[in-house]
Motif scaffolding. Sequence first.
Motif, PDB file in Angstrom:
ATOM      1  N   GLU A 111      -5.060  -5.445  14.152  1.00  0.00           N
ATOM      2  CA  GLU A 111      -4.507  -6.503  13.389  1.00  0.00           C
ATOM      3  C   GLU A 111      -5.224  -7.912  13.876  1.00  0.00           C
ATOM      4  O   GLU A 111      -5.177  -8.822  13.270  1.00  0.00           O
ATOM      5  CB  GLU A 111      -3.252  -6.639  13.734  1.00  0.00           C
ATOM      6  CG  GLU A 111      -2.160  -5.722  13.007  1.00  0.00           C
ATOM      7  CD  GLU A 111      -0.715  -5.836  13.377  1.00  0.00           C
ATOM      8  OE1 GLU A 111      -0.116  -6.621  12.710  1.00  0.00           O
ATOM      9  OE2 GLU A 111      -0.254  -5.266  14.470  1.00  0.00           O
ATOM     10  N   ALA A 122      -0.426  -9.765  16.237  1.00  0.00           N
ATOM     11  CA  ALA A 122      -0.454  -8.529  15.970  1.00  0.00           C
ATOM     12  C   ALA A 122       1.013  -8.466  16.023  1.00  0.00           C
ATOM     13  O   ALA A 122       1.693  -7.587  16.593  1.00  0.00           O
ATOM     14  CB  ALA A 122      -1.055  -7.760  17.313  1.00  0.00           C
ATOM     15  N   GLY A 172       0.229  -0.064   9.904  1.00  0.00           N
ATOM     16  CA  GLY A 172      -1.035  -0.492  10.721  1.00  0.00           C
ATOM     17  C   GLY A 172      -2.324   0.152  10.689  1.00  0.00           C
ATOM     18  O   GLY A 172      -3.297  -0.551  10.531  1.00  0.00           O
ATOM     19  N   GLN A 192      -4.206  -0.638   7.320  1.00  0.00           N
ATOM     20  CA  GLN A 192      -4.522  -2.093   7.082  1.00  0.00           C
ATOM     21  C   GLN A 192      -5.758  -1.927   7.750  1.00  0.00           C
ATOM     22  O   GLN A 192      -6.771  -3.173   7.076  1.00  0.00           O
ATOM     23  CB  GLN A 192      -3.704  -2.813   7.910  1.00  0.00           C
ATOM     24  CG  GLN A 192      -2.430  -3.245   7.140  1.00  0.00           C
ATOM     25  CD  GLN A 192      -1.735  -4.352   7.949  1.00  0.00           C
ATOM     26  OE1 GLN A 192      -1.845  -4.858   9.158  1.00  0.00           O
ATOM     27  NE2 GLN A 192      -0.784  -5.369   7.307  1.00  0.00           N
TER      28      GLN A 192
END
Length: 265
Positions: free
Chosen positions: A83, A87, A153, A156
């Motif tokens: 991230e 985050a 997550g 991503q």
Amino acid sequence: MNGRVARLCAWSGIGMVVFWMVGFWFFAGFVPPPSPAATAQEITRLYLAHPNSIRFGLLLTMVGSALLAPYCALISVQLRRVEGERALLANTQLILGATLILEFIFPVMALEAALFRPDRPEAAIQTVSDIVWITFVGTVSTAVLQLIVIGIGMLQDQRTEPIFPRWGGYLNIWIGLIFACGGLCVFFKTGPFAWNGIFAFWVPLSVFGIWIASMTYLLLKAVAGDEAAGPPGGALDTREQVELLTVQLGDLRRQLGLDTPAPAE
């Protein structure tokens, strides 16, 4: 990040499983759990048949539950690599992981309290037992959301060589959805959705083992990749940082006139 500490954190998930198997399964004998259809007399007789073994097993279970803390912390550290600085998912995962630990410890210690005074009325022991097992099996919201957050997550990460493979993201989401079956135990005393049934207990227990094994592998692989990459962004090592700081301090002293040479005699 210290690689040795990170690897210990990764293995703490396996350590948690070992403590639970020895404590919750072997000493306490709670795999499978007592039947929700059992009478107060049957429940009391079950718990008081070997109370010291149950007490010791639950203590081991409590210790094992705490090992989820470094495990979840490492997951968040690796998600932050995906991230970046802000985050949000990593922080959410960490909060949910901390909540999950308490959702394990509180029922365990509630059952310890029920065994602390074995002369309680049988109905009181049954009430505590119901609270323990409904909480333990039926509180699924945090675990479901935690695994979905981890999965999102992972998915991503758009880099060429992602920190986590995409199958890890899909696995987390699917296991999280499977955990949701446990929440139905509040409606059933018998059958597959009772707290000792196949869909509420056995399937989530099995996929939890798969999750721990898979995530441990992925975390160890991510830690190894982090070590191989070296300091992020071409960062300087400690010696180079000291040398650079020394040069900068020298320039600053000259600008302030602190290093003006003394006049010749």
